[in-house]
Each structure stands twice: as structure tokens, then as C-alpha cells.
Design an enzyme around this catalytic site. Structure first.
Site, mmCIF file in Angstrom:
data_model
loop_
_atom_site.group_PDB
_atom_site.id
_atom_site.type_symbol
_atom_site.label_atom_id
_atom_site.label_comp_id
_atom_site.label_asym_id
_atom_site.label_seq_id
_atom_site.Cartn_x
_atom_site.Cartn_y
_atom_site.Cartn_z
ATOM 1 N N GLN A 135 0.811 -1.215 0.000
ATOM 2 C CA GLN A 135 0.000 0.000 0.000
ATOM 3 C C GLN A 135 0.846 1.267 0.000
ATOM 4 O O GLN A 135 0.329 2.356 -0.251
ATOM 5 C CB GLN A 135 -0.965 0.004 1.189
ATOM 6 C CG GLN A 135 -0.342 0.250 2.544
ATOM 7 C CD GLN A 135 -1.315 0.044 3.711
ATOM 8 O OE1 GLN A 135 -1.658 -1.076 4.023
ATOM 9 N NE2 GLN A 135 -1.742 1.114 4.333
ATOM 10 N N CYS A 141 -5.536 0.432 3.628
ATOM 11 C CA CYS A 141 -5.659 -0.996 3.956
ATOM 12 C C CYS A 141 -7.084 -1.493 3.777
ATOM 13 O O CYS A 141 -7.306 -2.638 3.392
ATOM 14 C CB CYS A 141 -5.184 -1.246 5.381
ATOM 15 S SG CYS A 141 -6.116 -0.324 6.626
ATOM 16 N N HIS A 280 -6.648 -1.631 11.707
ATOM 17 C CA HIS A 280 -5.986 -2.073 10.472
ATOM 18 C C HIS A 280 -6.783 -3.200 9.820
ATOM 19 O O HIS A 280 -7.096 -4.193 10.463
ATOM 20 C CB HIS A 280 -4.563 -2.537 10.763
ATOM 21 C CG HIS A 280 -3.820 -2.971 9.538
ATOM 22 N ND1 HIS A 280 -3.635 -2.136 8.465
ATOM 23 C CD2 HIS A 280 -3.245 -4.140 9.196
ATOM 24 C CE1 HIS A 280 -2.966 -2.783 7.516
ATOM 25 N NE2 HIS A 280 -2.720 -4.004 7.943
#
Ligand SMILES: *[C@@H]1O[C@H](CO)[C@@H](O)[C@H](O)[C@H]1NC(C)=O
Ligand SMILES: *[C@@H]1O[C@H](CO)[C@@H](O)[C@H](O)[C@H]1NC(C)=O
Length: 338
Positions: A135, A141, A280
Site C-alpha cells: 500500500q 488498507c 488495520h
């Protein structure tokens, strides 16, 4: 993109630069060259100090691991020049949707009595999972996790593995509250694909690692379908395992705001630093004992999807399962259907 050196950081800098260890010069240069890192002169000493501090913490953890205090090891990686705060800012970016958001309309996953949950599963071995991506310095994410679950779905339905476009999700789902590199919701990514009637492949809509404020979706190049999505009952690890076992890869979110997670290298991750406030987005691709050293350890295999193969076990982590919904892994799990 490195954030500007702020006054606060400058104060820290003045405090730590004196502590640079000359014996580490060679290793520092090797690390920089391996990871292609270059800094303006005024930033070099600060980055070196941050890196040294990370290195010392990693060595300390690994020493404790050899004494049997931990079941996993850490290793210096490409995140080594980031402070914990910078890491959290730049590399996490999952926003947790309130359950009410879907107005009680989003369906919940229910285990069907007819479906036997296997003892262990690895969707990678069955061809459902594309290689780990990167990324970069962008909090996207959530998009990588969503494409991962969609790629698994396409494979299941069509028998072909197609890498799907994160940039498509980032550019085109802003209307739903997603913010590109500044975070987003996995469920709203699925919602976009459903409402839009498709998503493009990585090939036709490549990842740019930055915010683009216009949508370039091409209807001619539709690469996947999504008719709705399901939520795994919040916090229920058993239900998460059943979903992963019977459906395919499932999008999840975890608390990755801790040092051990950033530098995880191998083993079964379990840390007292992990809370269940998730930030995340990852992809659950399997579970089981799957080659764990101790027969009593249960694991859930998660793909970082987007932290490159240099992190963890070639981009994956084995998380302790069945303990305490570790790192909040079952708090925001969902998957698309078609
Ligand atoms: C979408 O679904 C339709 C009908 O099931 C199918 O014919 C089509 O091939 C699918 N498209 C993709 C890109 O998978
Ligand atoms: C968790 O999910 C399992 C299986 O789907 C179910 O049997 C169990 O009752 C759920 N537990 C809670 C606390 O809701």
C-alpha cells in the site's frame, strides 16, 4: 512522503542524536540501501535514531523469545525508520462502522447446521488469494482487504483469480464516506461494488498510492460482481472461524497499533499490547493448528494484503485464536456475496 519534521520531533532529535551508535553505521547503510531509503541531510540523524531505537526493541524482544517469554519473533523491516505514531498514521486506516449504520438491514452470517466446519483451512493453497501487495505510505488498507475478499469470491464463482483494483474503490466510494489514503470502511467498499454493479481489475485500474479525486471506473471492464455482503456477529471468534471455514477469505480488522505487530516476523502472535480497538484491515485466509510448534496453539492466518512480503511470514501473520478475540479480530469481520 515523510511528514515534515515538527518542532516536537526536533526537540526529540536534539535529545537522541547524541546517542547514535557508531558500531551500527554499516548495518544502517545496508538497511537503507536494501530498502532504497534516502533522506535529506537534515532528516538523516532523526531517522537513524528512530531506526536504532526500533532495532534495540526488536533485539530485546527476540532475546526474551529465546528465553521462552514469547511465541513469536520480530525482525527489522522496511518500517524501521518510522516512529510508532507515524506508523499508525500512515499504515493503518480502517474505520469501524457502527452496527446501526446498516439499519439492521445488513445480514449476519449464521452457521448452517448442514455445513461442517473443517478443522483447518488455508485458502491460499486452494488458489483463492492473489500475491501480497504494497500500500505504500497511504492508509488504504481497507481497500486492500475488500479486494482480497472479492478476489476470493470471484475465484469461488468463476474459477479464476483476478487481482482487483484498490484505486477504483478509493476513487469512487468517497460518496459513501470513504477517504482514500485517509482511511475507509470495508463494508462501504462492498456497498460501492454492489451499487456500482462491479469493480475493475488491477490491470485496467492500477494502484497509484495517492488520493485521486475523480472516479475512472470503466463499465466495459467489469471484473467482479457483488450483490450484497454479510457481517460476522461482532466479537464472536467461533462464528468468524466458521465463516472463514465455509465461505472463503473474510475481511477483518485488528488492532495493529503496537510495536510488536509492526515488526512481527514469525510464530504465533499474542501480545499483551494488543487491544480490541481495531484500526488495520486485513484478510483472514485460514485457521487451524497449521504447523504450530505447540500442539495446543490455535491460529488464524491473516494477510496484511498490503504491507509487502517483507513483513511477517511473507506478508502473513498467524494470530493466536480462541484465546480472547485477540487484537479484536472478530469485531469487524465481513465478506461479500454474489
Ligand atoms: C457477473 O455475473 C453474471 C451473471 O451471473 C456473469 O454472467 C458474469 O460473467 C459475471 N461477471 C464477472 C466479471 O464475474
Ligand atoms: C457465536 O457463534 C456461534 C456459531 O455461529 C454460536 O453458536 C454462538 O452462540 C455464538 N456466541 C455468542 C456469544 O453469541
Amino acid at each position: 512522503m515523510q511528514p515534515p519534521l515538527l518542532l516536537g520531533a526536533l526537540a526529540v532529535l536534539l535529545g537522541v542524536v547524541g546517542a547514535l551508535d557508531p558500531a551500527l553505521e554499516e548495518i544502517w547503510r545496508g538497511w537503507k540501501s536494501f530498502h532504497g531509503k534516502q533522506y535529506p541531510d537534515e532528516a538523516e540523524a532523526f531517522r537513524r535514531a528512530v531506526w536504532e531505537k526500533n532495532l534495540r526493541r526488536i533485539e530485546h524482544h527476540n532475546l526474551e523469545e529465546t528465553l521462552g517469554k514469547h511465541g513469536y519473533r520480530l525482525e527489522m523491516n522496511h518500517f524501521g525508520d518510522l516512529t510508532d505514531e507515524e506508523f499508525n498514521q500512515q499504515l493503518n486506516g480502517f474505520l469501524a462502522d457502527a452496527p446501526e449504520r446498516h439499519g439492521g438491514k445488513a445480514a449476519l452470517f449464521h452457521e448452517s447446521a448442514a455445513r461442517e466446519t473443517p478443522k483447518e483451512v488455508d485458502w491460499r493453497a486452494k488458489g483463492y488469494v492473489t500475491p501480497v501487495k504494497n500500500q505504500g505510505h497511504c492508509g488504504s488498507c481497507w481497500a486492500f482487504s475488500a479486494t482480497g475478499a472479492l478476489e476470493g469470491l470471484v475465484f469461488k464463482k468463476m474459477g479464476k483469480l483476478v487481482s482487483l483494483s484498490e484505486q477504483n474503490l478509493m476513487d469512487c466510494s468517497r460518496r459513501l464516506g470513504n477517504s482514500g489514503c485517509h482511511g475507509g470502511y470495508i463494508t462501504r467498499a462492498f456497498q460501492y461494488v454492489r451499487d456500482n454493479g462491479g469493480i475493475n481489475s488491477e490491470l485496467v485500474y492500477p494502484y497509484l498510492e495517492k488520493d485521486v479525486f475523480s472516479c475512472h471506473y470503466n463499465t466495459q471492464d467489469k471484473a467482479a460482481n457483488c450483490t450484497s455482503f454479510l457481517l460476522v456477529p461482532q466479537g464472536n471468534e467461533t462464528a468468524l472461524e466458521q465463516a472463514v471455514g465455509t465461505v472463503g477469505p473474510v475481511s477483518v480488522a485488528v488492532d495493529a497499533n503496537n510495536f510488536a505487530f509492526h515488526f512481527y516476523k514469525s510464530g504465533v502472535f499474542a501480545s499483551s499490547q494488543c487491544s480490541n480497538i481495531v484500526n488495520h484491515a486485513m484478510l483472514a485466509v485460514g485457521y487451524g493448528p497449521l504447523e504450530v510448534p505447540k500442539s495446543d496453539s490455535l491460529t488464524l492466518t491473516l494477510s496484511s494484503r498490503s504491507w509487502s512480503e517483507q513483513w511477517g511470514e511473507k506478508g502473513y501473520i498467524r494470530l493466536a485464536k480462541g484465546v480472547d478475540n485477540h487484537c479484536g479480530v472478530a469485531n469487524q469481520a465481513s465478506y461479500p456475496v454474489w
